[in-house]
Design a protein around this motif. Structure first.
Motif, PDB file in Angstrom:
ATOM      1  N   ALA A 180       4.455  -1.368  -8.748  1.00 58.48           N
ATOM      2  CA  ALA A 180       4.550  -0.926  -7.590  1.00 58.48           C
ATOM      3  C   ALA A 180       4.714  -2.095  -6.784  1.00 58.48           C
ATOM      4  O   ALA A 180       5.016  -1.966  -5.359  1.00 58.48           O
ATOM      5  CB  ALA A 180       3.487   0.127  -7.427  1.00 58.48           C
ATOM      6  N   ILE A 181       3.725  -3.077  -6.966  1.00 57.16           N
ATOM      7  CA  ILE A 181       3.914  -4.324  -6.260  1.00 57.16           C
ATOM      8  C   ILE A 181       4.939  -5.230  -6.213  1.00 57.16           C
ATOM      9  O   ILE A 181       5.381  -5.856  -5.167  1.00 57.16           O
ATOM     10  CB  ILE A 181       2.529  -5.221  -6.659  1.00 57.16           C
ATOM     11  CG1 ILE A 181       1.103  -4.351  -6.398  1.00 57.16           C
ATOM     12  CG2 ILE A 181       2.445  -6.536  -5.993  1.00 57.16           C
ATOM     13  CD1 ILE A 181      -0.202  -5.112  -7.056  1.00 57.16           C
ATOM     14  N   SER A 235       0.739  -1.078   0.074  1.00 57.56           N
ATOM     15  CA  SER A 235      -0.075   0.173   0.044  1.00 57.56           C
ATOM     16  C   SER A 235       0.881   1.237  -0.260  1.00 57.56           C
ATOM     17  O   SER A 235       0.521   2.220  -0.574  1.00 57.56           O
ATOM     18  CB  SER A 235      -0.888  -0.157   1.364  1.00 57.56           C
ATOM     19  OG  SER A 235      -1.759  -1.141   1.141  1.00 57.56           O
ATOM     20  N   ASP A 236       2.039   1.086   0.795  1.00 55.88           N
ATOM     21  CA  ASP A 236       2.876   2.291   0.734  1.00 55.88           C
ATOM     22  C   ASP A 236       3.636   2.658  -0.653  1.00 55.88           C
ATOM     23  O   ASP A 236       3.410   3.899  -1.268  1.00 55.88           O
ATOM     24  CB  ASP A 236       4.069   2.128   1.734  1.00 55.88           C
ATOM     25  CG  ASP A 236       3.762   2.136   3.085  1.00 55.88           C
ATOM     26  OD1 ASP A 236       2.667   2.403   3.375  1.00 55.88           O
ATOM     27  OD2 ASP A 236       4.621   1.509   3.832  1.00 55.88           O
ATOM     28  N   ALA A 237       3.589   1.332  -1.367  1.00 60.58           N
ATOM     29  CA  ALA A 237       4.141   1.896  -2.978  1.00 60.58           C
ATOM     30  C   ALA A 237       3.238   2.430  -3.801  1.00 60.58           C
ATOM     31  O   ALA A 237       3.279   3.268  -4.574  1.00 60.58           O
ATOM     32  CB  ALA A 237       4.967   0.461  -3.371  1.00 60.58           C
ATOM     33  N   LEU A 246      -3.320   3.900  -4.951  1.00 66.06           N
ATOM     34  CA  LEU A 246      -3.779   2.808  -3.905  1.00 66.06           C
ATOM     35  C   LEU A 246      -5.282   2.528  -3.926  1.00 66.06           C
ATOM     36  O   LEU A 246      -5.667   1.370  -3.833  1.00 66.06           O
ATOM     37  CB  LEU A 246      -3.738   3.803  -2.584  1.00 66.06           C
ATOM     38  CG  LEU A 246      -4.235   2.968  -1.168  1.00 66.06           C
ATOM     39  CD1 LEU A 246      -3.379   1.663  -0.842  1.00 66.06           C
ATOM     40  CD2 LEU A 246      -4.286   3.888  -0.079  1.00 66.06           C
ATOM     41  N   GLY A 247      -6.068   3.369  -4.670  1.00 65.67           N
ATOM     42  CA  GLY A 247      -7.542   2.876  -5.341  1.00 65.67           C
ATOM     43  C   GLY A 247      -7.637   1.800  -6.041  1.00 65.67           C
ATOM     44  O   GLY A 247      -8.717   1.090  -6.155  1.00 65.67           O
ATOM     45  N   GLY A 305      -6.357  -1.009   0.658  1.00 65.71           N
ATOM     46  CA  GLY A 305      -5.073  -1.180   1.440  1.00 65.71           C
ATOM     47  C   GLY A 305      -4.627  -0.250   2.356  1.00 65.71           C
ATOM     48  O   GLY A 305      -5.099   1.193   2.108  1.00 65.71           O
ATOM     49  N   GLN A 306      -4.147  -0.674   3.534  1.00 66.23           N
ATOM     50  CA  GLN A 306      -3.734   0.489   4.571  1.00 66.23           C
ATOM     51  C   GLN A 306      -2.254   0.661   4.522  1.00 66.23           C
ATOM     52  O   GLN A 306      -1.433  -0.346   4.677  1.00 66.23           O
ATOM     53  CB  GLN A 306      -4.407   0.019   6.079  1.00 66.23           C
ATOM     54  CG  GLN A 306      -4.128   0.705   7.225  1.00 66.23           C
ATOM     55  CD  GLN A 306      -4.374   0.115   8.371  1.00 66.23           C
ATOM     56  OE1 GLN A 306      -4.044  -1.229   8.702  1.00 66.23           O
ATOM     57  NE2 GLN A 306      -5.414   0.823   9.231  1.00 66.23           N
ATOM     58  N   THR A 307      -1.868   1.731   4.574  1.00 68.35           N
ATOM     59  CA  THR A 307      -0.669   2.247   4.663  1.00 68.35           C
ATOM     60  C   THR A 307       0.066   2.027   5.989  1.00 68.35           C
ATOM     61  O   THR A 307      -0.524   1.909   7.099  1.00 68.35           O
ATOM     62  CB  THR A 307      -0.143   3.633   4.204  1.00 68.35           C
ATOM     63  OG1 THR A 307      -0.959   4.446   5.194  1.00 68.35           O
ATOM     64  CG2 THR A 307      -0.744   3.875   2.735  1.00 68.35           C
ATOM     65  N   THR A 308       1.554   2.160   6.002  1.00 67.77           N
ATOM     66  CA  THR A 308       2.086   1.711   7.329  1.00 67.77           C
ATOM     67  C   THR A 308       1.769   2.938   8.377  1.00 67.77           C
ATOM     68  O   THR A 308       1.563   2.643   9.382  1.00 67.77           O
ATOM     69  CB  THR A 308       3.657   1.742   7.117  1.00 67.77           C
ATOM     70  OG1 THR A 308       4.057   0.432   6.158  1.00 67.77           O
ATOM     71  CG2 THR A 308       4.465   1.613   8.325  1.00 67.77           C
TER      72      THR A 308
END
Length: 335
Positions: A199-200, A150-152, A159-160, A310-313
């Motif tokens: 990104a993944i 999710s950060d990437a 992210l969406g 996704g939830q970022t750090t």
């Protein structure tokens, strides 16, 4: 006296007779065989009769020799619920088969049967607790992988474009294959799809887990233009993603591609959103848990077992701090 020495009568030489044949030698062999058989039956009898006191002392000695105190034979309290403090050696029926499950408790009194059942239940609880702990640890690790992916995605403002789920297989990254990723009825990656996978890929390349890519089509009955059916189209899209990953430092031996056509819809085909949502590619980070442990992953994941953004750090840390603060405030108010 006769003249000349040669005229005397010579003694007849002793006549040798053939040695007398002993016709009773078989008695010796027979006696030896009886002696051996007697010894055999004495040994078998001694093996079938166990001195319980000496057996308990032997068991305690062996247990102490291996660095552990014997509980079952010293009369100490057993760690299992319902176990008796009075040790008793149970004689095993030599005719029973421990693998057939038919005579495991035959010959035991009710107290002994209850002790056996309590031991089995305690062992089951112990295994279940260990499996639940492993599943909880794995759910946390998979959540951290989600945070990194999710950060990437967030850094590229993507992210969406991906959703996440944790199920018994592991972490599932769902990429909806709209026109941004694949053109209609095609399996060639669009520029937008390459950005998402790009990104993944770095996070996936650092993992030890195997990765499965699943291709799915929607439930529309329209005919595929460039492929015989949805099976070939979904498999081709999954293979395209796998090929992309191999070109971005993910070893081939860790990858697999599977096509499911329209057999595994993400949402109900009657829902209007299914036309776009069920047309997708799932990147599955496969768990390393055993089957029994993996079955507990959805419950260990909690709300993360449902499809979510996704939830970022940073978001995960903020949520954890908020939860900790709430717990602290609640404890303080009760004090």
């Amino acid at each position: 006296m006769s003249a000349g020495g040669g005229g005397g009568r010579r003694k007849k030489p002793h006549e040798e007779h053939e040695e007398h044949v002993n016709h009773e030698r078989w008695l010796v062999s027979y006696a030896d065989m009886l002696t051996l058989m007697f010894a055999l039956f004495v040994v078998l009898y001694s093996m079938s009769t166990v001195d319980q006191k000496k057996f308990a002392e032997l068991a305690a000695g062996l247990s102490a020799g291996f660095g552990a105190e014997s509980v079952a034979f010293t009369g100490q309290s057993a760690p299992l619920d319902g176990a008796s403090n009075n040790a008793q050696v149970v004689q095993i029926d030599p005719g029973s088969n421990p693998g057939d499950g038919t005579s495991g408790t035959e010959g035991l009194n009710q107290k002994q049967i209850e002790a056996v059942q309590a031991a089995i239940k305690a062992e089951d609880r112990k295994n279940a607790s260990a499996n639940a702990e492993k599943a909880a640890e794995e759910a946390e690790d998979l959540k951290k992988i989600e945070n990194k992916i999710s950060d990437a995605l967030a850094s590229d403002k993507l992210l969406g474009n991906a959703k996440f789920t944790i199920d018994s297989r592991g972490l599932i990254v769902t990429i909806v294959t709209n026109e941004v990723v694949f053109a209609g009825n095609r399996a060639e990656l669009q520029t937008g799809g390459k950005k998402i996978l790009n990104a993944i890929a770095p996070t996936l390349s650092k993992l030890p887990n195997k990765i499965e890519v699943d291709g799915h089509t929607n439930q529309l009955k329209s005919k595929t233009t460039y492929y015989p059916s949805g099976w070939e189209l979904s498999s081709a899209r999954a293979s395209t993603v796998v090929r992309f990953f191999t070109e971005h430092d993910i070893p081939k031996k860790r990858l697999s591609a599977v096509g499911f056509s329209d057999t595994k819809p993400l949402i109900d085909p009657a829902d209007p959103r299914s036309v776009t949502q069920n047309r997708r590619v799932d990147v599955v980070v496969l768990t390393t848990l055993t089957a029994d442990q993996a079955a507990l992953l959805p419950s260990a994941a909690g709300s993360d077992a449902k499809l979510h953004t996704g939830q970022t750090t940073a978001q995960a840390q903020a949520e954890a701090e908020a939860a900790e603060k709430t717990t602290t405030d609640s404890t303080t108010s009760h004090d």
